[in-house]
Design a protein around this motif. Structure first.
Motif, PDB file in Angstrom:
ATOM      1  N   VAL A 155       0.667  -1.256  -0.077  1.00 25.15           N
ATOM      2  CA  VAL A 155       0.158  -0.072  -0.065  1.00 25.15           C
ATOM      3  C   VAL A 155       0.787   1.388  -0.245  1.00 25.15           C
ATOM      4  O   VAL A 155       0.654   2.240  -0.697  1.00 25.15           O
ATOM      5  CB  VAL A 155      -0.999  -0.024   1.252  1.00 25.15           C
ATOM      6  N   ILE A 156       1.730   1.224   0.854  1.00 21.30           N
ATOM      7  CA  ILE A 156       2.851   2.468   0.794  1.00 21.30           C
ATOM      8  C   ILE A 156       3.415   2.791  -0.409  1.00 21.30           C
ATOM      9  O   ILE A 156       3.492   3.694  -0.981  1.00 21.30           O
ATOM     10  CB  ILE A 156       3.730   2.227   1.906  1.00 21.30           C
ATOM     11  N   THR A 157       3.838   1.543  -0.985  1.00 17.46           N
ATOM     12  CA  THR A 157       4.777   1.428  -2.353  1.00 17.46           C
ATOM     13  C   THR A 157       3.800   2.474  -3.341  1.00 17.46           C
ATOM     14  O   THR A 157       4.281   3.177  -4.138  1.00 17.46           O
ATOM     15  CB  THR A 157       5.455   0.277  -2.578  1.00 17.46           C
ATOM     16  N   LEU A 158       2.562   1.530  -3.526  1.00 17.80           N
ATOM     17  CA  LEU A 158       1.675   2.006  -4.655  1.00 17.80           C
ATOM     18  C   LEU A 158       1.254   3.533  -4.397  1.00 17.80           C
ATOM     19  O   LEU A 158       1.271   4.221  -5.477  1.00 17.80           O
ATOM     20  CB  LEU A 158       0.401   1.190  -4.529  1.00 17.80           C
ATOM     21  N   SER A 159       1.013   3.694  -2.739  1.00 21.20           N
ATOM     22  CA  SER A 159       0.818   5.306  -2.745  1.00 21.20           C
ATOM     23  C   SER A 159       1.947   6.196  -3.142  1.00 21.20           C
ATOM     24  O   SER A 159       1.507   7.009  -3.877  1.00 21.20           O
ATOM     25  CB  SER A 159       0.475   5.418  -1.276  1.00 21.20           C
ATOM     26  N   ALA A 160       3.013   6.090  -2.648  1.00 24.11           N
ATOM     27  CA  ALA A 160       4.118   6.887  -3.180  1.00 24.11           C
ATOM     28  C   ALA A 160       4.471   6.699  -4.433  1.00 24.11           C
ATOM     29  O   ALA A 160       4.783   7.975  -4.864  1.00 24.11           O
ATOM     30  CB  ALA A 160       5.441   6.182  -2.221  1.00 24.11           C
ATOM     31  N   ILE A 161       4.696   5.768  -5.005  1.00 25.04           N
ATOM     32  CA  ILE A 161       5.134   5.683  -6.567  1.00 25.04           C
ATOM     33  C   ILE A 161       4.049   5.745  -7.545  1.00 25.04           C
ATOM     34  O   ILE A 161       4.314   6.927  -8.539  1.00 25.04           O
ATOM     35  CB  ILE A 161       5.892   4.508  -6.633  1.00 25.04           C
ATOM     36  N   THR A 198      16.563  14.547  -3.632  1.00 22.14           N
ATOM     37  CA  THR A 198      16.138  14.734  -5.172  1.00 22.14           C
ATOM     38  C   THR A 198      17.045  13.557  -5.941  1.00 22.14           C
ATOM     39  O   THR A 198      16.840  13.526  -7.199  1.00 22.14           O
ATOM     40  CB  THR A 198      16.357  16.199  -5.534  1.00 22.14           C
ATOM     41  N   THR A 199      18.033  13.000  -5.571  1.00 26.22           N
ATOM     42  CA  THR A 199      18.941  12.337  -6.090  1.00 26.22           C
ATOM     43  C   THR A 199      18.667  10.827  -5.677  1.00 26.22           C
ATOM     44  O   THR A 199      18.712   9.916  -6.666  1.00 26.22           O
ATOM     45  CB  THR A 199      20.241  12.444  -5.889  1.00 26.22           C
ATOM     46  N   VAL A 200      18.418  10.644  -4.290  1.00 32.75           N
ATOM     47  CA  VAL A 200      18.214   9.112  -3.705  1.00 32.75           C
ATOM     48  C   VAL A 200      16.618   8.979  -3.926  1.00 32.75           C
ATOM     49  O   VAL A 200      16.078   9.329  -2.954  1.00 32.75           O
ATOM     50  CB  VAL A 200      18.815   8.901  -2.440  1.00 32.75           C
ATOM     51  N   VAL A 201      16.231   8.605  -4.980  1.00 38.27           N
ATOM     52  CA  VAL A 201      14.789   8.393  -5.447  1.00 38.27           C
ATOM     53  C   VAL A 201      14.166   7.031  -5.428  1.00 38.27           C
ATOM     54  O   VAL A 201      14.713   6.182  -6.123  1.00 38.27           O
ATOM     55  CB  VAL A 201      14.354   9.228  -6.728  1.00 38.27           C
ATOM     56  N   PRO A 202      13.257   6.889  -4.323  1.00 42.75           N
ATOM     57  CA  PRO A 202      12.644   5.295  -4.266  1.00 42.75           C
ATOM     58  C   PRO A 202      12.175   4.655  -5.691  1.00 42.75           C
ATOM     59  O   PRO A 202      12.558   3.807  -5.985  1.00 42.75           O
ATOM     60  CB  PRO A 202      11.143   5.567  -3.350  1.00 42.75           C
ATOM     61  N   TYR A 203      11.565   5.497  -6.342  1.00 42.25           N
ATOM     62  CA  TYR A 203      10.839   5.076  -7.723  1.00 42.25           C
ATOM     63  C   TYR A 203      12.186   4.386  -8.644  1.00 42.25           C
ATOM     64  O   TYR A 203      12.062   3.658  -9.691  1.00 42.25           O
ATOM     65  CB  TYR A 203       9.933   5.556  -8.426  1.00 42.25           C
ATOM     66  N   ASN A 204      13.256   5.182  -8.652  1.00 42.80           N
ATOM     67  CA  ASN A 204      14.384   4.761  -9.542  1.00 42.80           C
ATOM     68  C   ASN A 204      14.800   3.158  -9.166  1.00 42.80           C
ATOM     69  O   ASN A 204      15.482   2.550  -9.880  1.00 42.80           O
ATOM     70  CB  ASN A 204      15.508   5.696  -9.215  1.00 42.80           C
ATOM     71  N   ALA A 238       8.008   3.905 -14.617  1.00 49.60           N
ATOM     72  CA  ALA A 238       8.269   3.341 -13.221  1.00 49.60           C
ATOM     73  C   ALA A 238       6.997   3.006 -12.663  1.00 49.60           C
ATOM     74  O   ALA A 238       6.683   1.872 -11.919  1.00 49.60           O
ATOM     75  CB  ALA A 238       9.041   4.392 -12.454  1.00 49.60           C
ATOM     76  N   ALA A 239       5.783   3.889 -12.523  1.00 55.56           N
ATOM     77  CA  ALA A 239       4.774   3.638 -11.994  1.00 55.56           C
ATOM     78  C   ALA A 239       4.198   2.124 -12.329  1.00 55.56           C
ATOM     79  O   ALA A 239       3.527   1.543 -11.589  1.00 55.56           O
ATOM     80  CB  ALA A 239       3.652   4.791 -11.853  1.00 55.56           C
TER      81      ALA A 239
END
Length: 414
Positions: A91-97, A207-213, A304-305
């Motif tokens: 849920v957190i992953t889907l919400s964030a990304i 802004t460089t260490v981005v979860p979706y990357n 990515a999404a």
């Protein structure tokens, strides 16, 4: 000989440039602009740390993808056995990304549009009671066509070309300003924290260490490489591309450091601020860089999404399937609508900021956990030093998370 070398070099280029393209968006350009304008060269060291952190995490994600032949979200879904914990993470992953990228997509498109408008001016078109920005529709249309009709190989070639264009634009712009090399080197190697700069440092890293990357990289490497023997190529691809991305960000800081800080609030002000000092050429070059930064992120964010949604929900991660396309279409169309109508979805953005703030340390922690599982990675699991650096990045991600939540809820922790 040169022709053979270039052919070999480009044949082994993988998704690294796409990852660089993803994190160097309008947000990164703006943060770097404000860092340079407010503090000169002294925060360049923060970009070095953030770039090294991104290289370490992205290498882990790519290694996981190549060895397991699965995306990160699919691995999380399969490896987390506790149903409650699995549900919370998904849920957190889907919400964030997924939701987050839908909110930020308008900013990606708008950033690209601002680059065009810096040179070509603003153009609107009226349709009934609505007024649309023409360039938003054009940029969104280009992204749509590339994602719909393009294969991975086509996207790779297009985005590599745009990354090269963007890199040249910002490197040339930084060179034009003729920075003091001693001050630049000092800013790179001597960590300094001027008064009021802590949030800027955190923003540069965030802004460089981005979860979706991490999710995007783990999925894309399976498109490029098919064997564990290719890990050496994937590692080189990651190091070179992310380091180049860090260099581009540093060039933006250097450009902004030469301009009167009172004139700068965003990247467009930077382009216009360079004009009286260095002529139209500087403005045009920087505008091209901003355009390229925006459109590359406008393509990679929906992509990515779609990969994340497919992995979390158990769908095939195939760019041609209807479910995969439906995700990126919704995100891209929302971005086009918000950007062209000049609507800022404040509530959605705040929700996305909270979700991303929670997600980053969670994903870094889970990634470190997975990367130490021998039954998944065998001899390719993390070494001691990779774990040491990974743990340091985990602590850093917790600080980033606290800063994001502080910004949204105004706890005044920083």
């Amino acid at each position: 000989m040169i022709r053979w070398f270039l052919k070999l070099f480009f044949r082994n280029i993988g998704p690294g440039p796409l990852i660089a393209a993803a994190f160097i968006g309008p947000g990164t350009v703006t943060v770097c602009t404000l860092a340079g304008a407010g503090f000169g060269y002294v925060l360049l060291w923060a970009m070095v740390i953030s770039t090294l952190s991104a290289i370490i995490l992205q290498e882990m994600a790519s290694r996981l993808g190549i060895v397991t032949r699965k995306g990160l979200s699919e691995t999380l879904r399969m490896e987390i056995k506790n149903p409650l914990l699995k549900g919370i993470v998904i849920v957190i992953t889907l919400s964030a990304i997924v939701i987050g990228n839908a909110a930020y997509e308008a900013g990606n498109i708008t950033g690209s549009v601002l680059g065009l408008e810096t040179v070509l001016g603003r153009h609107n078109i009226g349709l009934g009671m609505f007024t649309f920005d023409v360039f938003s529709l054009i940029v969104g249309g280009i992204a749509f066509l590339l994602l719909y009709f393009g294969s991975y190989k086509i996207l790779e070639k297009v985005l590599i070309s745009l990354v090269v264009l963007m890199s040249l634009a910002f490197v040339i712009s930084a060179s034009i300003t003729q920075p003091n090399l001693f001050d630049v080197i000092k800013g790179v190697i001597v960590p300094t924290l001027p008064k009021g700069s802590l949030l800027t440092v955190i923003s540069l890293i965030g802004t460089t260490v981005v979860p979706y990357n991490l999710f995007l990289h783990a999925s894309l490497v399976t498109e490029k490489w098919k064997s564990k023997e290719d890990l050496i190529f994937a590692r080189k691809d990651t190091v070179i591309a992310v380091a180049l991305g860090g260099l581009v960000s540093m060039c933006v800081i250097i450009c902004a450091a030469t301009i009167d800080s009172s004139q700068i609030e965003n990247a467009v002000d930077l382009a216009q601020g360079l004009e009286p000092l260095f002529g139209n050429f500087a403005k045009y070059i920087l505008a091209i860089g901003l355009f390229a930064a925006g459109i590359t992120s406008a393509i990679t964010a929906p992509l990515a999404a779609a990969y994340v949604a497919s992995g979390c929900l158990g769908w095939p991660a195939n760019m041609r399937t209807k479910k995969f396309r439906s995700v990126w279409m919704v995100i891209l169309l929302l971005g086009i609508a918000f950007s062209s109508l000049n609507i800022e979805p404040v509530s959605i953005i705040k929700f996305a900021q909270v979700a991303n703030g929670i997600l980053l340390p969670v994903i870094v922690g889970i990634l470190l956990w997975v990367m130490n599982k021998r039954h998944i990675l065998g001899i390719h699991k993390n070494s001691i030093w990779q774990n040491v650096f990974g743990f340091m990045i985990l602590v850093l991600s917790m600080l980033l998370s606290a800063a994001v939540l502080d910004k949204v809820f105004s706890f005044h922790l920083f």
